[in-house]
Design an enzyme around this catalytic site. Sequence first.
Site, PDB file in Angstrom:
ATOM      1  N   TYR A 109      33.677  41.081  57.327  1.00 50.61           N
ATOM      2  CA  TYR A 109      34.538  40.973  56.140  1.00 50.61           C
ATOM      3  C   TYR A 109      35.332  42.263  55.959  1.00 50.61           C
ATOM      4  O   TYR A 109      34.805  43.365  56.107  1.00 50.61           O
ATOM      5  CB  TYR A 109      33.694  40.722  54.881  1.00 50.61           C
ATOM      6  N   GLU A 197      42.591  40.090  51.773  1.00 53.07           N
ATOM      7  CA  GLU A 197      41.227  39.815  52.218  1.00 53.07           C
ATOM      8  C   GLU A 197      41.242  39.096  53.565  1.00 53.07           C
ATOM      9  O   GLU A 197      42.012  38.160  53.757  1.00 53.07           O
ATOM     10  CB  GLU A 197      40.538  38.940  51.162  1.00 53.07           C
TER      11      GLU A 197
END
Length: 385
Positions: A109, A197
């Site tokens: 991530y 993101e």
Amino acid sequence: MKIHEYQAKMVLGRHGVPIPKGDVVVSAFEAHQVAERLGTDVVVVKAQIHAGGRGKGGGIRSARGPAEAERVAEELLGMQLVTHQTGPEGRKVARLLVEEGLDIERELYLGLVLDRAAGCPVMMASATGGMDIEQVAADTPALIVREHAHPTAGLAAYQARKLAFGIGLGATLVAPAVEIMRNLYQTFLATDASLLEINPLVITRGGQLLALDAKIDLDDNALFRHKDLAKLRDLSEEEPLEVEASKHSLNYIRLDGTIGCMVNGAGLAMATMDVIKLAGGEPANFLDVGGGANAEQIRNAFKILVADANVKAVFINIFGGILRCDVLAKGIIAAVREVDLQVPLVIRMEGTNVEQGWKMLQASGLSFTLAETMAQGAEHVVRLA
């Protein structure tokens, strides 16, 4: 402003962030063509909506070959995709992203957001990619490593290396990871993003790092600097009442309650929502008409507010400074007469020309409840709703 995954990847690709090969389609036949052009044994067909959780909702599927890609696309296009972010009504799928299938070894991530407390952007990384990062933060916050970018110097190479080592990358992957992180930061700045993101950032078995999914939220207030990005707006993905409000330069966000609120000034609007909840009610919206609103904007704001079928009562809470109370009264009178208001109306206003405003309202013959304070207004409107 939210944009689709395929648009976010297009933006990232321009700034040197590696992305899978693929293309967006709006028909099953186009999906067949793209899968054929990609030439991989497996392709992934991904529904494009402004919501997360698409995979769990059945909106991301793999297909072996062009014929199966066409069949899967036919099933996905036009469906109401329900995820934990769409609500029970779901979102209609109007376009798909068809991408090459990848042999994935690990999922990571990466995210960038403005840390308002620190007054600068913060890059976050985690070895637990592909999961809801909010859940990771709540359950195992130690799995998320962070580095704050200096407002002028930016994200330094040593900070990116700390993040790379912090999520367990080996020596061969540190350099490409550092390049991705720094390019991600430059994308964040160049687009005036409020959120960027990549979840997941994948490591393939061939040792490549790729942005398998991407999300970018853009700052509406900066879109005048980005005419190309403003064109990426998809009105079909937005709440219709919020779209209508934006046409009249009104700040409106629809909520789940039953009490419609019309307020001038964001701070007063937030306080009004708080005092409604304190009185036991739930606001149906955030609606800030702004300090310089005119009678026409007040009329449009009122029409948008009562177009929400969930609204059972309306609370108008105005402090007249730049927006004079007589201008407010004129707008309210015109709006109530036009929409034929069928729900209770509570008005609290104070400030410039307040006596004149009250006289106009009283002379109008409208049915409303007067409140002298915010707390009193909240109690009245909750009771009436």
